[in-house]
Design a protein around this motif. Sequence first.
Motif, PDB file in Angstrom:
ATOM      1  N   SER A  37      82.950  28.824  -8.380  1.00  0.00           N
ATOM      2  CA  SER A  37      82.960  30.179  -8.939  1.00  0.00           C
ATOM      3  C   SER A  37      81.617  30.880  -8.728  1.00  0.00           C
ATOM      4  CB  SER A  37      83.259  30.117 -10.440  1.00  0.00           C
ATOM      5  OG  SER A  37      82.119  29.657 -11.148  1.00  0.00           O
ATOM      6  N   HIS A  86      79.900  32.165 -11.023  1.00  0.00           N
ATOM      7  CA  HIS A  86      79.035  31.716 -12.115  1.00  0.00           C
ATOM      8  C   HIS A  86      78.391  30.369 -11.787  1.00  0.00           C
ATOM      9  CE1 HIS A  86      81.577  34.750 -14.034  1.00  0.00           C
ATOM     10  NE2 HIS A  86      80.499  34.999 -14.748  1.00  0.00           N
ATOM     11  N   ASN A  87      79.144  29.482 -11.149  1.00  0.00           N
ATOM     12  CA  ASN A  87      78.567  28.203 -10.734  1.00  0.00           C
ATOM     13  C   ASN A  87      77.491  28.416  -9.676  1.00  0.00           C
ATOM     14  OD1 ASN A  87      80.282  26.897 -12.479  1.00  0.00           O
ATOM     15  ND2 ASN A  87      81.558  25.983 -10.906  1.00  0.00           N
ATOM     16  N   LEU A  92      75.614  31.090  -9.332  1.00  0.00           N
ATOM     17  CA  LEU A  92      74.449  31.624 -10.040  1.00  0.00           C
ATOM     18  C   LEU A  92      73.659  30.502 -10.702  1.00  0.00           C
ATOM     19  CD1 LEU A  92      72.768  34.017 -11.066  1.00  0.00           C
ATOM     20  CD2 LEU A  92      74.343  34.152 -13.013  1.00  0.00           C
ATOM     21  N   GLU A 103      78.729  41.947 -15.301  1.00  0.00           N
ATOM     22  CA  GLU A 103      78.434  41.305 -16.577  1.00  0.00           C
ATOM     23  C   GLU A 103      76.937  41.410 -16.827  1.00  0.00           C
ATOM     24  OE1 GLU A 103      81.962  37.969 -15.989  1.00  0.00           O
ATOM     25  OE2 GLU A 103      79.905  37.292 -16.207  1.00  0.00           O
ATOM     26  N   ASN A 143      74.615  39.125 -17.102  1.00  0.00           N
ATOM     27  CA  ASN A 143      73.789  38.246 -16.274  1.00  0.00           C
ATOM     28  C   ASN A 143      74.265  38.097 -14.833  1.00  0.00           C
ATOM     29  OD1 ASN A 143      71.981  37.600 -18.371  1.00  0.00           O
ATOM     30  ND2 ASN A 143      73.444  36.133 -19.196  1.00  0.00           N
ATOM     31  N   LEU A 144      75.352  38.775 -14.472  1.00  0.00           N
ATOM     32  CA  LEU A 144      75.878  38.621 -13.117  1.00  0.00           C
ATOM     33  C   LEU A 144      76.574  39.901 -12.665  1.00  0.00           C
ATOM     34  CD1 LEU A 144      76.430  36.809 -10.661  1.00  0.00           C
ATOM     35  CD2 LEU A 144      78.501  36.007 -11.818  1.00  0.00           C
TER      36      LEU A 144
END
Length: 171
Positions: free
Chosen positions: A75, A77-78, A80, A118, A120-121
């Motif tokens: 993902s 998020h992973n 990041l 988001e 943070n992303l």
Amino acid sequence: MIRKRNAILRSPEWVIIGIGANLGAPRVMIETALKELSEIAMNEVVCSSIWKSEASGMDGDDFANAVAKFEFNESPHNLLGKLQSIEAKYGRAPDHGHHTPRTLDLDIIAFGDQQISEVNLCIPHPHAAQRLFVLLPLREVDPNFRFFDQPKSLDELIERAERLRIEKWED
């Protein structure tokens, strides 16, 4: 879905990572970051030349910049989290703030055609389409790349980007 090391694997997506450094030995740090990225990539990492740009909007030495493109099967998020771990490994504090000198900066410029907004992303990176130190190296690795939220080509974006002193890094 396949599980690997507690992460759910997805169909691989092409990702574009912006790499920057201006503390210590910035060129060496870019080369080190590329080796680290090759450890998380699903395939070969395609990398631009290393570019030298002025430290726009901050005090400090010139930046070394590059762009890398590779496939990633986890993902955003992973990704990041992995990039932040690499940054921390080479001395970047987690609360680094913007417009500060840094040993290593790894930014997700694009993750396939995904759009994420988001705290943070943010994907695509919210300022990448205006920054020569991203656009010029990006044109080297993917001359036909288009930000899916921008109608303009890389060449058009380069023409419109804020001018700053930038050149390929020569030894």
